[in-house]
Design a protein around this motif. Structure first.
Motif, mmCIF file in Angstrom:
data_model
loop_
_atom_site.group_PDB
_atom_site.id
_atom_site.type_symbol
_atom_site.label_atom_id
_atom_site.label_comp_id
_atom_site.label_asym_id
_atom_site.label_seq_id
_atom_site.Cartn_x
_atom_site.Cartn_y
_atom_site.Cartn_z
ATOM 1 N N ASN A 165 119.260 -76.181 7.486
ATOM 2 C CA ASN A 165 118.594 -77.235 6.714
ATOM 3 C C ASN A 165 119.059 -78.626 7.145
ATOM 4 O O ASN A 165 118.268 -79.560 7.191
ATOM 5 C CB ASN A 165 118.833 -77.039 5.216
ATOM 6 C CG ASN A 165 118.092 -75.855 4.654
ATOM 7 O OD1 ASN A 165 117.215 -75.286 5.295
ATOM 8 N ND2 ASN A 165 118.470 -75.443 3.453
ATOM 9 N N ALA A 169 117.351 -79.315 10.472
ATOM 10 C CA ALA A 169 115.918 -79.579 10.284
ATOM 11 C C ALA A 169 115.686 -80.954 9.651
ATOM 12 O O ALA A 169 114.786 -81.697 10.077
ATOM 13 C CB ALA A 169 115.289 -78.479 9.425
ATOM 14 N N GLU A 210 113.749 -84.111 11.204
ATOM 15 C CA GLU A 210 112.625 -84.696 10.455
ATOM 16 C C GLU A 210 112.791 -86.210 10.317
ATOM 17 O O GLU A 210 111.844 -86.976 10.552
ATOM 18 C CB GLU A 210 112.555 -84.048 9.065
ATOM 19 C CG GLU A 210 111.563 -84.675 8.120
ATOM 20 C CD GLU A 210 111.705 -84.149 6.702
ATOM 21 O OE1 GLU A 210 111.485 -84.945 5.767
ATOM 22 O OE2 GLU A 210 112.036 -82.958 6.514
#
Length: 128
Positions: free
Chosen positions: A85, A88, A92
């Motif tokens: 996470n 990611a 992002e």
């Protein structure tokens, strides 16, 4: 998702730690000192849990600034639950045009994190 901790730069690191321990019943970890950068930190936990408070100091950097710098907010840390996470979310935010100034990496005190410069220059640390 939740706020893991909030960090504050301190002029008097030990005095600030005593203040929160005496007046808010915080518990502190052992002093972390990065001898390469001079950074010293404590992580304080409040009795009811929840978000923690990181007290930070870099005396050699702050000494010339003492007349204008009074200490204060440095970053917000958001726990995302896993390395995947963190990776990611870092990707992002970078893709959205935000600068990643460190990480993702394991820090000297054992956190897996990255640090992003968010809107208005606020530092946002994403961690497990």
């Amino acid at each position: 998702m939740n706020i893991d901790h909030i960090a504050v730069y301190c002029i008097d690191l030990e005095g600030m730690k005593r203040f929160f321990m005496e007046h808010f019943a915080c518990k502190s970890n052992e002093l972390y000192h990065n001898s390469r950068t001079g950074l010293k930190t404590y992580i304080l936990s409040f009795p009811d849990g929840g978000a923690r408070l990181e007290l930070m100091s870099r005396p050699e950097v702050m000494k010339p600034l003492v007349d204008v710098f009074r200490g204060g907010f440095i970053h917000i840390s958001i726990a995302l639950g896993s390395k995947a996470n963190v990776d990611a979310k870092t990707d992002e935010l970078k893709a959205a045009g935000y600068e990643c100034i460190s990480g993702p990496r394991i820090t000297g005190d054992g956190y897996y994190e990255s640090c992003i410069v968010g809107p208005e220059g606020i530092l946002i640390e994403v961690t497990i």
